[in-house]
Design an enzyme around this catalytic site. Sequence first.
Site, PDB file in Angstrom:
ATOM      1  CB  SER A 126      -0.909  -0.134   1.196  1.00 26.18           C
ATOM      2  OG  SER A 126      -2.274   0.877   1.091  1.00 26.18           O
ATOM      3  CG  ASP A 230      -6.451  -3.690  -3.727  1.00 25.85           C
ATOM      4  OD1 ASP A 230      -7.419  -3.080  -3.851  1.00 25.85           O
ATOM      5  OD2 ASP A 230      -5.450  -4.032  -4.172  1.00 25.85           O
ATOM      6  CG  HIS A 258      -5.333  -3.076   0.276  1.00 24.47           C
ATOM      7  ND1 HIS A 258      -4.901  -2.644  -1.301  1.00 24.47           N
ATOM      8  CD2 HIS A 258      -4.848  -2.001   0.932  1.00 24.47           C
ATOM      9  CE1 HIS A 258      -3.804  -1.722  -1.043  1.00 24.47           C
ATOM     10  NE2 HIS A 258      -4.503  -1.048   0.611  1.00 24.47           N
TER      11      HIS A 258
END
Length: 280
Positions: A126, A230, A258
């Site tokens: 991320s 995601d 995710h």
Amino acid sequence: LSFVSMLARFAQRTAVRSAVRGFCTVGTARTLSVNDTNIHVVTSGDQGPALLCMPGAMGTAQTDFAPQLRDLSDAFQVVSLDPRGYGQSRPPRRTFPIDFYQRDADDAAALMEELGHKKYHVMGWSDGAISAVHLAASQPQAIEKLVIFGGNAYMNKDDVEAFEATRDTSKWSKRMRETHLPVYGDDLQPMWSEAVDAWIAIVNDRGGDVCMEQAKGLKCPTFVLHGAKDPICLAEHPEWFVNNIPDARLHILEEGKHNLHLRFADEVNALVRDFLMEAR
């Protein structure tokens, strides 16, 4: 995008880790002073190449990389950290200058030098994937291989409204607030608001370039992972990375979201292990 979907897409990234499991303690923890700040670091394993794991937004070593600290330590010296202003790398409160991704990369480089690792692999999730790209670009002599997932290559004008929709933390979901309020308390609202300001500044002042320039100049082999389901990092971003990083490959987990490295830790760890141990 509706308000609900915008909030989910841009603020959910800070809570997906809690959907998989609770807080887990793995490895040996300590605090080191680097770049005029104190960084909380967790290490696991005493043999093999070093592997630095870089957490996502508001993440820590333990919340974001416990399965990697635990299960990759037989073959790697696994290192993760609470980035400055997150988790136990406080005080001071986290700030977000426009170059905060590079600042996190610089902190990580200084940390690895302090730990005695001259060469190492990097894995980022991320926001940590973005900082990992900055790190690999700015420290080409140190980074041997790079693994990234869940990170954006760029942002655009359409994202600005979505950023603004997440600014007021009182409107976050109950689960998200219960995840972060006990950790950050009264600092949560000003910290998140500054993050929103920084993302908008990247769009307005840098044309939305989060790490495109850095990615195009990478010298190290790069493994891009993506969860096909995601909802936060759209498929266009891993596709951009693979098409623009000189030596990159893509692997898609069809059921992954995710938090693919947490939900499917065994599969992801096996993929990462094979990539890092593969002869160059």
